[in-house]
Structures are given as C-alpha cells and as structure tokens.
Design a protein around this motif. Structure first.
Motif, PDB file in Angstrom:
ATOM      1  N   GLY A   1      -3.884  -6.644 -19.350  1.00 46.88           N
ATOM      2  CA  GLY A   1      -4.956  -6.724 -18.374  1.00 46.88           C
ATOM      3  C   GLY A   1      -4.523  -7.150 -16.991  1.00 46.88           C
ATOM      4  O   GLY A   1      -5.375  -7.369 -16.125  1.00 46.88           O
ATOM      5  N   LEU A   2      -3.209  -7.266 -16.733  1.00 43.02           N
ATOM      6  CA  LEU A   2      -2.734  -7.715 -15.422  1.00 43.02           C
ATOM      7  C   LEU A   2      -2.164  -6.549 -14.625  1.00 43.02           C
ATOM      8  O   LEU A   2      -1.546  -5.647 -15.179  1.00 43.02           O
ATOM      9  N   ARG A   3      -2.368  -6.611 -13.326  1.00 44.18           N
ATOM     10  CA  ARG A   3      -1.805  -5.605 -12.418  1.00 44.18           C
ATOM     11  C   ARG A   3      -1.346  -6.311 -11.140  1.00 44.18           C
ATOM     12  O   ARG A   3      -2.089  -7.118 -10.575  1.00 44.18           O
ATOM     13  N   PHE A   4      -0.145  -6.042 -10.725  1.00 42.28           N
ATOM     14  CA  PHE A   4       0.399  -6.559  -9.471  1.00 42.28           C
ATOM     15  C   PHE A   4       0.695  -5.373  -8.560  1.00 42.28           C
ATOM     16  O   PHE A   4       1.479  -4.497  -8.915  1.00 42.28           O
ATOM     17  N   ASP A   5       0.086  -5.344  -7.398  1.00 43.35           N
ATOM     18  CA  ASP A   5       0.436  -4.374  -6.366  1.00 43.35           C
ATOM     19  C   ASP A   5       1.246  -5.114  -5.316  1.00 43.35           C
ATOM     20  O   ASP A   5       0.713  -5.994  -4.614  1.00 43.35           O
ATOM     21  N   THR A   6       2.526  -4.807  -5.218  1.00 43.22           N
ATOM     22  CA  THR A   6       3.394  -5.551  -4.311  1.00 43.22           C
ATOM     23  C   THR A   6       4.408  -4.627  -3.657  1.00 43.22           C
ATOM     24  O   THR A   6       4.722  -3.556  -4.189  1.00 43.22           O
ATOM     25  N   GLY A   7       4.894  -5.065  -2.523  1.00 40.53           N
ATOM     26  CA  GLY A   7       5.927  -4.323  -1.831  1.00 40.53           C
ATOM     27  C   GLY A   7       7.174  -5.152  -1.593  1.00 40.53           C
ATOM     28  O   GLY A   7       8.027  -4.762  -0.789  1.00 40.53           O
ATOM     29  N   VAL A   8       7.286  -6.306  -2.282  1.00 40.51           N
ATOM     30  CA  VAL A   8       8.436  -7.181  -2.083  1.00 40.51           C
ATOM     31  C   VAL A   8       9.134  -7.455  -3.405  1.00 40.51           C
ATOM     32  O   VAL A   8       8.554  -7.304  -4.485  1.00 40.51           O
ATOM     33  N   ARG A   9      10.395  -7.887  -3.290  1.00 41.77           N
ATOM     34  CA  ARG A   9      11.222  -8.238  -4.446  1.00 41.77           C
ATOM     35  C   ARG A   9      12.020  -9.485  -4.106  1.00 41.77           C
ATOM     36  O   ARG A   9      12.091  -9.900  -2.944  1.00 41.77           O
ATOM     37  N   SER A  10      12.652 -10.051  -5.114  1.00 41.00           N
ATOM     38  CA  SER A  10      13.573 -11.162  -4.883  1.00 41.00           C
ATOM     39  C   SER A  10      14.636 -10.732  -3.882  1.00 41.00           C
ATOM     40  O   SER A  10      15.169  -9.616  -3.966  1.00 41.00           O
ATOM     41  N   GLY A  11      14.919 -11.606  -2.930  1.00 44.19           N
ATOM     42  CA  GLY A  11      15.939 -11.302  -1.931  1.00 44.19           C
ATOM     43  C   GLY A  11      15.403 -10.692  -0.661  1.00 44.19           C
ATOM     44  O   GLY A  11      16.141 -10.573   0.328  1.00 44.19           O
ATOM     45  N   ASP A  12      14.123 -10.303  -0.649  1.00 44.23           N
ATOM     46  CA  ASP A  12      13.535  -9.757   0.573  1.00 44.23           C
ATOM     47  C   ASP A  12      13.251 -10.875   1.574  1.00 44.23           C
ATOM     48  O   ASP A  12      13.070 -12.041   1.198  1.00 44.23           O
TER      49      ASP A  12
ATOM     50  N   THR B   1       7.607  12.624  -1.682  1.00 42.49           N
ATOM     51  CA  THR B   1       7.098  11.574  -0.804  1.00 42.49           C
ATOM     52  C   THR B   1       8.105  11.236   0.292  1.00 42.49           C
ATOM     53  O   THR B   1       9.320  11.289   0.083  1.00 42.49           O
ATOM     54  N   VAL B   2       7.565  10.876   1.446  1.00 40.73           N
ATOM     55  CA  VAL B   2       8.370  10.470   2.597  1.00 40.73           C
ATOM     56  C   VAL B   2       7.860   9.112   3.077  1.00 40.73           C
ATOM     57  O   VAL B   2       6.654   8.941   3.298  1.00 40.73           O
ATOM     58  N   ALA B   3       8.760   8.167   3.229  1.00 38.34           N
ATOM     59  CA  ALA B   3       8.417   6.857   3.782  1.00 38.34           C
ATOM     60  C   ALA B   3       8.831   6.808   5.243  1.00 38.34           C
ATOM     61  O   ALA B   3       9.798   7.463   5.658  1.00 38.34           O
ATOM     62  N   VAL B   4       8.098   6.033   6.032  1.00 41.33           N
ATOM     63  CA  VAL B   4       8.540   5.690   7.378  1.00 41.33           C
ATOM     64  C   VAL B   4       8.766   4.181   7.397  1.00 41.33           C
ATOM     65  O   VAL B   4       8.131   3.431   6.649  1.00 41.33           O
ATOM     66  N   TYR B   5       9.694   3.739   8.236  1.00 41.25           N
ATOM     67  CA  TYR B   5      10.001   2.314   8.253  1.00 41.25           C
ATOM     68  C   TYR B   5      10.501   1.885   9.623  1.00 41.25           C
ATOM     69  O   TYR B   5      11.051   2.683  10.391  1.00 41.25           O
ATOM     70  N   SER B   6      10.293   0.624   9.914  1.00 36.65           N
ATOM     71  CA  SER B   6      10.842   0.029  11.129  1.00 36.65           C
ATOM     72  C   SER B   6      12.253  -0.471  10.829  1.00 36.65           C
ATOM     73  O   SER B   6      12.679  -0.546   9.673  1.00 36.65           O
ATOM     74  N   GLU B   7      12.963  -0.852  11.871  1.00 42.53           N
ATOM     75  CA  GLU B   7      14.312  -1.371  11.676  1.00 42.53           C
ATOM     76  C   GLU B   7      14.306  -2.631  10.808  1.00 42.53           C
ATOM     77  O   GLU B   7      15.251  -2.878  10.064  1.00 42.53           O
ATOM     78  N   ALA B   8      13.216  -3.401  10.877  1.00 37.93           N
ATOM     79  CA  ALA B   8      13.121  -4.620  10.065  1.00 37.93           C
ATOM     80  C   ALA B   8      12.881  -4.313   8.597  1.00 37.93           C
ATOM     81  O   ALA B   8      13.126  -5.156   7.733  1.00 37.93           O
ATOM     82  N   ASP B   9      12.415  -3.103   8.290  1.00 41.25           N
ATOM     83  CA  ASP B   9      12.045  -2.738   6.916  1.00 41.25           C
ATOM     84  C   ASP B   9      13.047  -1.808   6.240  1.00 41.25           C
ATOM     85  O   ASP B   9      12.737  -1.193   5.223  1.00 41.25           O
ATOM     86  N   VAL B  10      14.253  -1.727   6.784  1.00 43.00           N
ATOM     87  CA  VAL B  10      15.215  -0.747   6.280  1.00 43.00           C
ATOM     88  C   VAL B  10      15.524  -0.930   4.793  1.00 43.00           C
ATOM     89  O   VAL B  10      15.804   0.041   4.082  1.00 43.00           O
ATOM     90  N   LYS B  11      15.450  -2.159   4.283  1.00 43.54           N
ATOM     91  CA  LYS B  11      15.758  -2.408   2.877  1.00 43.54           C
ATOM     92  C   LYS B  11      14.504  -2.631   2.029  1.00 43.54           C
ATOM     93  O   LYS B  11      14.585  -3.150   0.918  1.00 43.54           O
ATOM     94  N   SER B  12      13.352  -2.223   2.532  1.00 43.67           N
ATOM     95  CA  SER B  12      12.092  -2.485   1.837  1.00 43.67           C
ATOM     96  C   SER B  12      11.926  -1.614   0.599  1.00 43.67           C
ATOM     97  O   SER B  12      12.524  -0.535   0.478  1.00 43.67           O
TER      98      SER B  12
ATOM     99  N   ILE C   1       0.837  -1.201   0.000  1.00 41.84           N
ATOM    100  CA  ILE C   1       0.000   0.000   0.000  1.00 41.84           C
ATOM    101  C   ILE C   1       0.871   1.250   0.000  1.00 41.84           C
ATOM    102  O   ILE C   1       0.553   2.243  -0.657  1.00 41.84           O
ATOM    103  N   ALA C   2       1.998   1.213   0.720  1.00 41.35           N
ATOM    104  CA  ALA C   2       2.899   2.377   0.699  1.00 41.35           C
ATOM    105  C   ALA C   2       3.462   2.574  -0.702  1.00 41.35           C
ATOM    106  O   ALA C   2       3.535   3.706  -1.207  1.00 41.35           O
ATOM    107  N   VAL C   3       3.851   1.473  -1.350  1.00 37.80           N
ATOM    108  CA  VAL C   3       4.368   1.555  -2.719  1.00 37.80           C
ATOM    109  C   VAL C   3       3.303   2.119  -3.651  1.00 37.80           C
ATOM    110  O   VAL C   3       3.581   2.992  -4.482  1.00 37.80           O
ATOM    111  N   ARG C   4       2.074   1.641  -3.507  1.00 40.03           N
ATOM    112  CA  ARG C   4       1.000   2.081  -4.392  1.00 40.03           C
ATOM    113  C   ARG C   4       0.717   3.587  -4.237  1.00 40.03           C
ATOM    114  O   ARG C   4       0.523   4.308  -5.210  1.00 40.03           O
ATOM    115  N   VAL C   5       0.697   4.078  -2.995  1.00 36.02           N
ATOM    116  CA  VAL C   5       0.452   5.504  -2.752  1.00 36.02           C
ATOM    117  C   VAL C   5       1.618   6.346  -3.274  1.00 36.02           C
ATOM    118  O   VAL C   5       1.420   7.402  -3.892  1.00 36.02           O
ATOM    119  N   ILE C   6       2.832   5.880  -3.054  1.00 40.08           N
ATOM    120  CA  ILE C   6       4.014   6.612  -3.524  1.00 40.08           C
ATOM    121  C   ILE C   6       3.983   6.777  -5.039  1.00 40.08           C
ATOM    122  O   ILE C   6       4.294   7.851  -5.573  1.00 40.08           O
TER     123      ILE C   6
END
Length: 653
Positions: free
Chosen positions: A365-376, A28-39, A13-18
């Motif tokens: 006709g396809l749409r992917f809303d995602t916040g992850v990538r390979s290696g996450d 745009t400004v993101a906020v993140y937890s220590e676990a999400d530093v590379k998100s 959802i953060a990716v989609r809004v950005i």
C-alpha cells in the motif's frame, strides 16, 4: 500516433512521467540544467539535453531551449509536468508553432484560468459559485483599499497570476492592509513577473477541496472524485487525501458537476483540477483551476485505479476518455504527504547539501514518487521536495497507520526534513477524526515547542557513542576488548555533552552526570548496529561522514559530531546577536542601519528563496553594530548578515 515524448521538467514529476511513458512504449527525452546533470530523471530517460545553467530563468523556464531540445532529438510531443512552463500559454503556442503536441489544454484555457481575476468572472458567467470579492480592471493600491472597505474583514489578498501560496496574504484588520498589499505585490512580482492583485472575502476555517477533471476532443468530460487539501502551511498544501472525510456523496456529485461545467466553459482538454473552498455548512465556492497535472494526483490514481499520465497521452493523441462518468469508482482511501528538505524547528527553512543516504520505506500500500537518491545534492536553485509519500488502505485508518510507519522507517541522512512533523500531523486526533480545516496547522502546531531541536536522550547518545567507539571494522562482538573506561565528547545542535564509556565483558555502560544507560552490542556492519537493550534485541541504522554520525532507530533519527579530541569552543546560540542567513537566497530588503535600536523578533532583513519571502529577525534586544548585507546580495545559509550589540555604542569624540 505519438512516439517520442520530451518532459519539460525535473525531479520527481519528470521521473513519474518517464516511467508511465516508457511502460506505454514511448521513447523519452529529458532536459536538464547544469546543476542536474547527474539527476535521476536524466539517467532514466532514453536521451537527455542540457538546456542551460542552474538558474531556472536560463534553463527550465527557457522555452526556446526546451523546444530546440525537442526538435534536436526528434520528439513529437512535450509533457510540461507541473510548475515551470506547465501553465504558460505562450509556451503551449510555441510548441504548436514548432509542430509539437503540447500535453495539456489549449492555450486559450491556460491563459483564462491563469488569471484569478478573469477566471472568476468566467465562472460567474458559467453559473459556478465564487467567493465574493474584488476582481476589477483597476488593481491599484488605492482601488484595493477602497474595495476592501466594501468587502469587510477578514479578507484575502491574492496574486492574480499566482499559485502555491505566493503573493497571498490574510488581512485581519484595516491597519494591516497597506503593508500586506506591498508585500503581496513584491512576492507576486518575484514569483510570477506580474504584481496584479485581487481581493476575496476570507472564508473562515474552510475545507480546501479540489476535483480532478478530464476532457477530450470529442466533447466528453468527467470528474474522478475529490481530494481534500485542507492541511496547509502558509497556504501551501502539506497533506492531501482522497476521498475527503468531509464530503458527502451528494456534495461530491454537486462539486463534480460544477467542476465539469467549469472545464467545458473554457473549452478544456486533458487533465485539470478545479479547486473549491467549502464552508462549515458545505457551501462551496470556486477558487481557481489548475490547467495541468497536480502534485497530489497519486491519491486519485490509487483510489480510482487509473494512470492519469496515460489518460493525458491518450487525449493528446485524439482518443476519447478511457472511462465514462458512470464507470468511475472510488476504492479505499489514500493519503499523500510532501517530504521536504526543511527544518521545522527553524521556521521550516529549506535545507541544502549532500544527501548521504535516502532509503524509502517499503511495504504493502505504499508509493514513493521521488527524483533523488543517496549521494545527490539538494540544490538551493529548486524546490526542496525530496519525495511524495503516499499510502493506500482499505479504509482511512489503515492508510494513516501505513503512512506513519512509512515516514518513521524512511532513512534520510545528511539533511533535516519535515518527516516527523508529517507523522505527527497524521497521528493527530483532529486529523484522525477528519476535522482538519485550513486553520488546523496554525491551531495545533504554531506554538508547539516540540518542533524545536530537542536534547538527545542518554539512550540515543549511548548508541552513537557505541558506533563511534567501535569504528567500522565489522568486528562481531565487543567481548574481546579489555575492561576500560573511555571519555567521549559529542556535539549535537551546538551543545556538547561528555560521556564516560565503560566496558565490562560484552556490556557497555554509558554515564552522563548522574544518568546511566547499559546495552550489549552484538554486531556492527556497515550502516547497521545490532544490540540488546534491556533484554530486547534491536537495530540502529547509521551513516558516518568524517566526525559526523547520523543514526536512526525506534522511529527517530538524530545526528552527533565526535569532538572528543577537539578543544571546547564557544558556540553561537540564540541571543548572541550574530544574525545569520537562514538559507541560501537573495537579499531583497534591508530594514535597519548601523546604530538603530531593535527588539528581539523585529524583522531586520527580507530574504527571498524558493520564490518566497522569508523575514530574518533579531534574536535579542540591542543596537545594530554592523550591517554586512545589502539589497541584491546573494547569500549562503549561515552567512553573517547583521551584528547586534547588547549596549548602545559609545560616542566618538
């Protein structure tokens, strides 16, 4: 004019809004937890601020840290996304007090609609039909038991502050009521910090239909069609589509007008969703109003051609709605599914760990809303949704075909997912006919043995053995290799099989007992094997991680481990008596002690994860030998919790 937007959320959802905000010229400004530093959302934003450790209570739910991040970066508005602080009236007020524009409705509307009890009363007063039930001030156990006798069975227990199926129980008969109230209160307290409950008469096999509404500061309000969210598991949505195959134009207009009435009755602004239950006779009843953008909003965007985040920003800047009601048209059909890191064969338990490869399918006709990538890394701290997969078509059948193909062709290596379960739902005849109600999944899949791990076919084992035998040198062909016979041992789902690999010229023959399979490998590049099987040229995607191999071909995926050079060891399986944690989580209740006799299937421990309670059950009859977990313990997936002995322990003298 707003210039810089902070997104108080994470993931897709953060990716989609950005993406929309950036396209419209906002910083745009993101906020993140220590676990999400590379998100991904951190990478895409212009600026990012760490707001605390991984635990949501200390980061994404820390309103003060979020507001400080906005002030530090010079943001003038905050978009809450969904979940976390999105329906927190106190947060909306705190934004206003700090001079920040909250991209959402007034706090009074959030507070009213955040209470199922108060919102039902308000809707009754506004003339919106509601489900009969009990929403009185006194929500004690005794009062609920008395009210249930008046309502009759079956009935629903619901957390007044709840959502997402948490704190919700279906009660079929009086004997289940007291325990269901106890469990619903506990789950509501864990999820929302509020254990107030209401009761509703259960509408049997209804449709769950929701209406997307929008309102501006000029007093305009519109609805943008409906979404059918009837396909649910444990009261959580699995599939959403627009328009609904069940809704007639007349019903759409009636529900839309009722939804607009609901929005205007609470002084609404911005995006909101009014949810209804619709019975077999197409009578509809107010369920709740979500005062935020919904997870399933992309299907509405695809059939209306509108960007709902852009609408939110326009309303927040004081501009009128982009379209009047008569200008809103529905075009084609869209279906969305939620791709989760979970194991359908093991009670849909959430999965965590490294995502070795993630490659969404591509196509018209396809749409992917995602916040992850390979290696996450998929963390135990947050919702395990990997992506929303949405397909649009000129008609419903075209959307279904595209979605099935997209699910089959999406590559996910390293973590179990529900994608084949999702594709089977979309391909199911009942769903295809548009007849799925909220009872559909329970009726069609609850006893489905195919959800359990299946034995790999000789063809799948042969492809895995071919890749493992050849390595990753990228050699163009196997024809130069001498004729040999090589034994291999492959492990899959705790089962070890032995294969004999024979090479004769270009052909490989794989033998397992009396079963044989032949193929001709053509080339092996990093991640892709090309081969000929029975005269047909095909390919297999793969990822190798040490001795583990992940493969995908013919719309299926599987994994094996090469144990050829490892000694064969006993493997713990069903009925072993070694009861392990099904996921990372917290122990909130231990129901047995050493020496207790138990039956297979009996609940031993209650595990809380992802704000939901998960029972951990005995896998055999026997006597409790050891209890290795206590209430309050944080445990890891596969951690040993309880040992069950087959026989009663001998008495000590």
């Amino acid at each position: 004019m707003l210039r810089k937007l902070l997104i108080a959320n994470r993931g897709e959802i953060a990716v989609r809004v950005i993406r929309t905000a950036s396209a419209l010229g906002y910083r745009t400004v993101a906020v993140y937890s220590e676990a999400d530093v590379k998100s991904l959302h951190v990478e895409l934003a212009d600026e990012a601020v760490c707001i605390g450790p991984a635990q949501v209570s200390a980061s994404y739910l820390n309103a003060g840290a979020v507001i400080n991040a906005a002030l530090k970066t010079g943001a003038d508005c905050i978009h809450p996304g969904y979940g976390f602080l999105s329906e927190n009236a106190g947060f909306a007020n705190a934004c206003k007090d700090a001079g920040l524009v909250f991209i959402g409705p007034p706090s009074e509307a959030i507070e009213l609609m955040g209470s199922k009890r108060r919102s039902k009363i308000a809707m009754q007063e506004a003339g919106v039909p509601v489900v009969p039930g009990y929403e009185g001030d006194n929500a004690s156990d005794e009062e609920l038991v008395a009210a249930a006798a008046d309502i009759g069975y079956p009935l629903m227990i619901k957390a007044s502050a709840g959502g997402g199926g948490r704190g919700m129980r279906l009660v079929e008969q009086e004997s289940e009521l007291k325990e269901s109230i106890k469990r619903a209160r506990s789950e509501a307290r864990q999820a929302f910090g509020d254990d107030e409950l209401i009761l509703e008469k259960a509408v049997i096999e209804p449709r769950h239909i929701e209406i997307q509404v929008f309102a501006d500061r000029q007093g305009n309000a519109v609805y943008l069609g409906e979404r059918d969210c009837s396909v649910q598991r444990r009261h959580q949505k699995v599939v959403e589509e627009a328009p609904s195959p069940f809704v007639t134009p007349e019903l759409r207009a009636a529900m839309g007008e009722a939804a607009v009435t609901a929005a205007l009755a609470c002084g609404y602004e911005g995006a909101g969703t009014v949810e209804f239950l619709v019975d077999k006779e197409r009578n509809f009843y107010f369920l709740e109003m979500n005062t935020r953008l919904q997870v399933e909003h992309p299907v509405t965007e695809l059939v209306t051609g509108q960007d709902l985040v852009a609408w939110q920003l326009a309303v927040a800047e004081g501009r009128p709605l982009p379209l009047a009601q008569d200008d809103i048209e529905l075009n084609g059909h869209a279906i969305e599914v939620r791709l989760y890191a979970e194991d359908p064969g093991n009670g849909f338990t959430p999965q965590t760990g490294l995502l070795h490869a993630f490659q969404p399918s591509e196509g018209e006709g396809l749409r992917f809303d995602t916040g992850v990538r390979s290696g996450d890394t998929i963390s135990p701290h947050y919702d395990p949704m990997l992506a929303k997969v949405i397909a649009w078509g000129e008609n419903r059948d075209q959307a279904r075909r595209r979605l099935i193909r997209a699910l089959e062709d999406t590559t996910v290596f390293g973590i179990s997912t529900n994608r084949y379960f999702l594709s089977r739902i979309i391909a199911n005849e009942t769903f295809g006919a548009g007849d799925a109600t909220t009872a559909f999944l329970q009726q069609a899949f609850s006893q489905d043995p195919s959800l359990k791990p299946r034995a790999l076919t000789i063809r799948e084992l042969a492809l895995a053995a071919c890749i493992l035998d050849h390595g990753t040198s990228g050699q163009a062909a196997w024809s130069n290799a001498p004729a040999t016979k090589t034994p291999m041992k492959l492990e899959s789902d705790d089962t070890v099989v032995e294969l004999l690999v024979s090479r004769t010229g270009e052909q490989l023959t794989f033998t397992m007992g009396d079963t044989r399979h032949e193929l001709i490998p053509e080339s092996l590049q990093e991640g892709l094997l090309c081969f000929i099987d029975n005269g047909v040229r095909q390919h297999c995607q793969y990822h190798r991680q040490g001795d583990s191999l992940y493969c995908q071909a013919f719309g299926q995926s599987w994994s094996v481990k090469d144990v050829t050079h490892q000694p064969t060891a006993g493997v713990t399986g069903a009925g072993s008596g070694r009861v392990q944690a099904s996921m990372d989580g917290a122990i909130i209740e231990v129901l047995v002690e050493t020496g207790h006799r138990v039956r297979q299937g009996e609940t031993l421990v209650i595990l809380e994860a992802m704000k939901m309670e998960h029972p951990v059950r005995a896998d055999r009859d026997g006597v409790i030998g050891q209890v290795l977990a206590s209430k309050g313990d944080q445990v890891k997936r596969s951690q040993l919790l309880i040992e069950i002995s087959a026989e009663e322990p001998m008495e000590t003298v």
